[in-house]
Motif scaffolding. Structure first.
Motif, mmCIF file in Angstrom:
data_model
loop_
_atom_site.group_PDB
_atom_site.id
_atom_site.type_symbol
_atom_site.label_atom_id
_atom_site.label_comp_id
_atom_site.label_asym_id
_atom_site.label_seq_id
_atom_site.Cartn_x
_atom_site.Cartn_y
_atom_site.Cartn_z
ATOM 1 N N ARG A 1 -6.153 9.381 8.424
ATOM 2 C CA ARG A 1 -6.324 10.833 8.319
ATOM 3 C C ARG A 1 -4.976 11.536 8.328
ATOM 4 N NH1 ARG A 1 -11.046 10.674 5.963
ATOM 5 N NH2 ARG A 1 -12.755 9.949 7.308
ATOM 6 N N LYS A 2 -4.046 11.042 9.140
ATOM 7 C CA LYS A 2 -2.704 11.623 9.148
ATOM 8 C C LYS A 2 -2.047 11.471 7.777
ATOM 9 C CE LYS A 2 -1.545 10.806 14.032
ATOM 10 N NZ LYS A 2 -0.606 10.077 14.940
ATOM 11 N N GLU B 1 -3.520 11.104 4.872
ATOM 12 C CA GLU B 1 -4.194 11.913 3.854
ATOM 13 C C GLU B 1 -3.682 13.343 3.848
ATOM 14 O OE1 GLU B 1 -8.378 9.367 4.084
ATOM 15 O OE2 GLU B 1 -8.284 11.407 4.877
#
Length: 251
Positions: free
Chosen positions: A144-145, A147
């Protein structure tokens, strides 16, 4: 009457960097210069905590404090091995303010490459002869980081460096979900497919040579079974330094 003296510019205080290790000459084991003779400088400090990290001694703050030396750029250069190419690794070397180090490496006639997760842009990175950006896939627990950060990072790269032959995208792949994620991210940050694109087989910490071969074979099969993956024209590699030396440090 003589003109007033021009005040001398203040000499900046030398920065000190958390250096875990310097080593080499050795062989680069990954990415666009795999197989090339290089020296390494590994910095402590990282903004990720990947589930399969193989260098926690350069990531975990307590271990960084225990394992690192605070060295100036001049002291780092003095410790470099006798080779022309220096790889700055980590941890995440993009966390440092590296202008003084870039100056010192240039003065020493060293070509330097930077390996980074692609979360933090610093202007000194544009001076690298090779920038290898490694966003982290779902198996790492930190995707997620990546992305969020990777598109912004590559915007800065494009604005500052252009899409010439000095930037590469390299993603570790453990399974099909990682591969699909890597292809989607590549389409987002490099839609014209002008960067070199590398897929690296996951090497679990303490993996045997047989396990490394099985991981590489599995990744090759995943890529070859996917027409979409083949169309992305990736270079698929194991960690060659692990093939040669296992999990030894300093090689």
């Amino acid at each position: 009457k003589p003109p007033p003296a021009t005040p001398r510019s203040a000499v900046p205080e030398p920065r000190r960097f958390n250096v875990i290790e310097t080593f080499g000459p050795t062989m680069q084991g990954e990415g666009p210069h795999a197989g090339r003779v290089v020296g390494f400088v590994r910095f402590g400090g990282c903004d990720f905590r990947c589930s399969w990290c193989d260098s926690m001694y350069a990531v975990d703050p307590a271990q960084v404090r225990a394992n690192s030396e605070k060295l100036t750029a001049a002291e780092i250069v003095d410790r470099l091995p006798p080779c022309n190419v220096v790889v700055l690794s980590g941890g995440n070397p993009a966390l440092i303010e590296g202008d003084q180090l870039a100056d010192a490496l240039a003065d020493a006639g060293k070509e330097f490459h930077v390996e980074t997760q692609g979360t933090v842009w610093r202007p000194w990175l544009s001076r690298a002869a090779q920038l290898v950006v490694s966003p982290k896939p779902p198996s790492s627990g930190e995707h997620r980081k990546s992305e969020v950060a990777a598109p912004r990072f590559f915007e800065q790269v494009n604005r500052t460096m252009g899409w010439l032959g000095d930037t590469a995208l390299k993603i570790v792949v453990a399974d099909l979900a990682d591969l699909e994620w890597a292809l989607l991210l590549r389409d987002e940050v490099d839609p014209d497919r002008v960067m070199d694109f590398y897929l690296s087989a996951l090497t679990p910490p303490d993996a045997t040579l047989e396990q490394l071969a099985a991981s590489y074979r599995s990744l090759c099969d995943l890529v070859l079974d996917s027409a979409i993956a083949v169309a992305h024209d990736p270079v698929v590699l194991p960690q060659l330094h692990v093939v040669a030396w296992g999990h030894e440090r300093g090689v």
